[in-house]
Design an enzyme around this catalytic site. Structure first.
Site, short mmCIF file in Angstrom:
data_model
loop_
_atom_site.label_atom_id
_atom_site.label_comp_id
_atom_site.label_asym_id
_atom_site.label_seq_id
_atom_site.Cartn_x
_atom_site.Cartn_y
_atom_site.Cartn_z
N HIS A 8 0.80 -1.24 0.00
CA HIS A 8 0.00 0.00 0.00
C HIS A 8 0.84 1.29 0.00
O HIS A 8 0.57 2.20 -0.78
CB HIS A 8 -0.98 -0.01 1.17
CG HIS A 8 -1.81 -1.24 1.20
ND1 HIS A 8 -2.58 -1.64 0.13
CD2 HIS A 8 -1.96 -2.21 2.13
CE1 HIS A 8 -3.19 -2.77 0.41
NE2 HIS A 8 -2.83 -3.14 1.61
N CYS A 39 -7.99 -6.12 4.91
CA CYS A 39 -9.29 -5.88 5.56
C CYS A 39 -10.36 -6.83 5.03
O CYS A 39 -11.38 -7.05 5.68
CB CYS A 39 -9.71 -4.44 5.33
SG CYS A 39 -9.81 -4.03 3.58
C1 LIG Z 1 -6.13 -9.06 8.35
C2 LIG Z 1 -5.81 -7.59 8.25
C3 LIG Z 1 -6.82 -6.65 8.19
C4 LIG Z 1 -6.52 -5.29 8.10
N1 LIG Z 1 -7.55 -4.39 8.02
C5 LIG Z 1 -7.29 -3.07 7.91
C6 LIG Z 1 -8.35 -2.12 7.77
O1 LIG Z 1 -9.53 -2.48 7.74
N2 LIG Z 1 -8.02 -0.82 7.68
C7 LIG Z 1 -6.71 -0.38 7.70
O2 LIG Z 1 -6.48 0.83 7.58
N3 LIG Z 1 -5.68 -1.26 7.84
C8 LIG Z 1 -5.95 -2.59 7.95
N4 LIG Z 1 -4.91 -3.49 8.07
C9 LIG Z 1 -3.52 -2.99 8.19
C10 LIG Z 1 -2.88 -2.80 6.83
O3 LIG Z 1 -2.96 -3.97 6.07
C11 LIG Z 1 -1.42 -2.39 6.96
O4 LIG Z 1 -1.36 -1.24 7.76
C12 LIG Z 1 -0.83 -2.13 5.59
O5 LIG Z 1 -0.67 -3.35 4.91
C13 LIG Z 1 0.51 -1.42 5.64
O6 LIG Z 1 0.96 -1.22 4.33
P1 LIG Z 1 2.51 -1.06 3.99
O7 LIG Z 1 2.61 -0.90 2.53
O8 LIG Z 1 3.11 -0.03 4.87
O9 LIG Z 1 3.19 -2.43 4.46
P2 LIG Z 1 2.93 -3.95 4.07
O10 LIG Z 1 1.54 -4.18 3.65
O11 LIG Z 1 3.44 -4.74 5.23
O12 LIG Z 1 3.87 -4.17 2.79
C14 LIG Z 1 5.26 -4.22 2.89
C15 LIG Z 1 5.82 -4.88 1.64
O13 LIG Z 1 7.24 -4.88 1.73
C16 LIG Z 1 7.75 -6.09 1.19
N5 LIG Z 1 9.09 -6.32 1.75
C17 LIG Z 1 9.46 -6.29 3.05
N6 LIG Z 1 10.79 -6.53 3.18
C18 LIG Z 1 11.27 -6.70 1.91
C19 LIG Z 1 12.57 -6.98 1.38
N7 LIG Z 1 13.64 -7.12 2.15
N8 LIG Z 1 12.69 -7.11 0.04
C20 LIG Z 1 11.62 -6.96 -0.78
N9 LIG Z 1 10.37 -6.70 -0.32
C21 LIG Z 1 10.21 -6.56 1.00
C22 LIG Z 1 6.70 -7.12 1.63
O14 LIG Z 1 6.75 -8.27 0.80
C23 LIG Z 1 5.40 -6.35 1.49
O15 LIG Z 1 4.79 -6.53 0.25
C24 LIG Z 1 -5.18 -4.86 8.13
C25 LIG Z 1 -4.15 -5.81 8.18
C26 LIG Z 1 -4.45 -7.16 8.23
C27 LIG Z 1 -3.34 -8.16 8.28
#
Ligand SMILES: Cc1cc2nc3c(=O)[nH]c(=O)nc-3n(C[C@H](O)[C@H](O)[C@H](O)COP(=O)(O)OP(=O)(O)OC[C@H]3O[C@@H](n4cnc5c(N)ncnc54)[C@H](O)[C@@H]3O)c2cc1C
Ligand SMILES: NC(=O)C1=CN([C@@H]2O[C@H](COP(=O)(O)OP(=O)(O)OC[C@H]3O[C@@H](n4cnc5c(N)ncnc54)[C@H](O)[C@@H]3O)[C@@H](O)[C@H]2O)C=CC1
Length: 447
Positions: free
Chosen positions: A11, A43
């Site tokens: 995201h 979510c």
């Molecule tokens: C079941 C569930 C329900 C949720 N419901 C909600 C909701 O209703 N509303 C809401 O606001 N939030 C919700 N969340 C929280 C939300 O999903 C997270 O806050 C969000 O995914 C964060 O996004 P991000 O891009 O920061 O990190 P992440 O989604 O954790 O993505 C990080 C990415 O980095 C990649 N990565 C990490 N290290 C490396 C590396 N060394 N090399 C290459 N790639 C790497 C991973 O593969 C991953 O794709 C929910 C989460 C879950 C698990």
């Protein structure tokens, strides 16, 4: 051309990449992610696993191909093994057998997100113990719930994921035991007067609640599969599977020895999403975020924050200096028809930030008594004692009252006092509210 390497294409990474690709033609964007899919909306996991939606296909909102079409150099199933921050070089290892490669950067964006925290107890690695973050983990839980010999499911942690997946497992006809170390569910978001409504709701739907009971061990059978949950006070419970949901921790592996960190290990960022290394930005679940209610940097893992901070990082890297306006951590949950929404601080969380608060409660029917389809609304407004600025709001109802929380979010952001709120122009129409509506009444009741 200036090259930005984005590590983590979910995201936050997606929002930043779109911002750079759509607005800054002089930007070369390289995206690297170890996962095979991107843009999965976690979510939706509980909705799909609980069969409230037909399948998971709608839970992805973009694709690798979309980014390739926009001109990004995107590498999925590729893990970044390490970074040379002095030379500004990223080292990547494709997981599909292709050759390792390196790529240099002008700017680096860390959007590596978070991982679920594992309870550090004996037996934690037994088969049948699951986490719920990735799409693949959702699939594994879904597959287990389809097994006829999986009858009893223990969910550890009654926060947002725990309560949502407990509902899903119950909807799949399982016996569900829900544990939390805290004495209530949803303790990170609501005061007991609100979480107790959710507890009654869960009990009414047949869930077995074990709050204030810390799990101290998982035991397994001869095949190494979990079959018992043991708590600190010596009780044991027979189970067929376990889902751990005790919170997320930031994924800081790549930068933890180079960048300044927050107390929980998140990358510390300023209002431009810049870390302690000027060439390195961070956004989403791996980074800190500024809370207007607490008036401090904090850690709030939400997709909503990830998207906003990703956009901000994109603009700042692209050359438009933009300052973050901070967040309130607004959130909501809807379980068996009961809706709870909150924003900012609760009475029980405010002292952790050194803020002395007072609160005002109000409860009434949403609409005038003569209206049909009329549900109760319970509201709590939390305000700082000294300044009387609003710092939090909680609402509960079977009606959809979710939009009200956005107004409170803005009020907290703009330091609106509880007294100003009591005179706010709020329209009246019987279809939606009462002449003495619950927002005005809660504010007027403030001491
Ligand atoms: C079941 C569930 C329900 C949720 N419901 C909600 C909701 O209703 N509303 C809401 O606001 N939030 C919700 N969340 C929280 C939300 O999903 C997270 O806050 C969000 O995914 C964060 O996004 P991000 O891009 O920061 O990190 P992440 O989604 O954790 O993505 C990080 C990415 O980095 C990649 N990565 C990490 N290290 C490396 C590396 N060394 N090399 C290459 N790639 C790497 C991973 O593969 C991953 O794709 C929910 C989460 C879950 C698990
Ligand atoms: N509706 C939404 O907005 C959703 C948001 N999310 C977000 O994803 C992130 C992760 O969600 P969750 O894992 O549910 O975290 P959470 O912070 O919502 O809940 C974790 C729960 O685990 C409990 N806990 C902590 N240690 C424990 C232990 N050792 N044993 C038993 N219980 C323990 C806590 O008391 C807390 O209730 C959160 O930031 C959450 O806000 C997740 C799902 C839905």
């Amino acid at each position: 051309m200036s090259r930005t390497v984005i590590i983590g294409a979910n995201h936050a990474g997606i929002a930043a990449a779109n911002t750079l690709l759509d607005n800054y033609k002089d930007q070369e964007v390289v995206m690297i992610d170890r996962n095979s899919n991107l843009s999965y909306l976690g979510c939706g996991t509980a909705l799909w696993v609980g069969r409230q939606i037909d399948d998971y296909h709608g839970l992805f909102y973009t694709s690798e191909e979309e980014f390739a079409k926009k001109g990004a150099d995107i590498h999925m199933q590729t893990e970044v093994s390490h970074i040379d921050f002095d030379k500004k070089v990223v080292y990547a290892h494709p997981l599909d057998g292709k050759e390792d490669f390196e790529v240099s950067y002008d700017h680096l964006l860390l959007t590596t997100g978070s991982r679920p925290i594992s309870p550090n107890v004996p037996g934690k690695d037994l088969d049948g113990i699951h986490f719920l973050k990735l799409f693949q983990e959702g699939q594994a839980v879904d597959k287990e719930l389809a097994k006829e010999d999986v009858n009893t499911v223990a969910v550890i942690g009654a926060g947002y994921i725990g309560v949502e997946v407990a509902e899903a497992a119950k909807r799949r006809g399982k016996k569900v035991l829900l544990f939390d170390a805290a004495k209530t569910c949803l303790a990170n978001y609501y005061d007991p007067e609100f979480s107790s409504l959710m507890e009654e709701n869960l009990k009414e739907h047949g869930l077995e609640l074990h709050f204030g009971e810390l799990v101290s061990e998982y035991k397994g059978d001869a095949n190494g599969r979990v079959n018992q949950v043991v708590t600190k006070d010596g009780n044991s419970f027979d189970v067929d599977m376990v889902i751990n949901a005790i919170g997320f921790g930031p994924n800081n592996v790549l930068g933890k020895d180079h960048l300044e960190l927050f107390a929980n290990g998140a990358y510390k960022v300023d209002k431009h999403q810049q870390t302690s290394d000027p060439a390195v930005y961070a956004a989403g679940d791996c980074a800190t975020i500024y809370s207007n209610a607490a008036d401090a940097d904090t850690y709030i893992a939400l997709a909503s924050n990830a998207v906003r901070s990703g956009i901000l990082a994109g603009h700042n890297i692209g050359g438009t200096p933009l300052e973050a306006i901070g967040v309130q951590g607004s959130n909501g949950i809807s379980i068996f028809g009961l809706n709870l929404v909150s924003t900012g601080l609760s009475v029980q969380s405010a002292p952790k930030f050194g803020i002395e608060v007072q609160y005002s409660d109000f409860e009434d029917l949403q609409k005038p008594g003569f209206m049909k389809n009329n549900d109760k609304v319970k509201i709590r407004l939390v305000y700082e004692k000294s300044s009387r600025r609003l710092v939090g709001a909680q609402l509960a109802s079977k009606a959809d009252i979710s939009m009200a929380v956005h107004m409170f979010s803005l009020a907290i952001q703009e330091h609106v006092t509880i007294d100003k709120l009591s005179l706010l122009d709020i329209f009246f129409l019987p279809h939606f509210n009462q002449p003495y509506n619950y927002i005005t009444m809660a504010a007027l009741n403030a001491k």
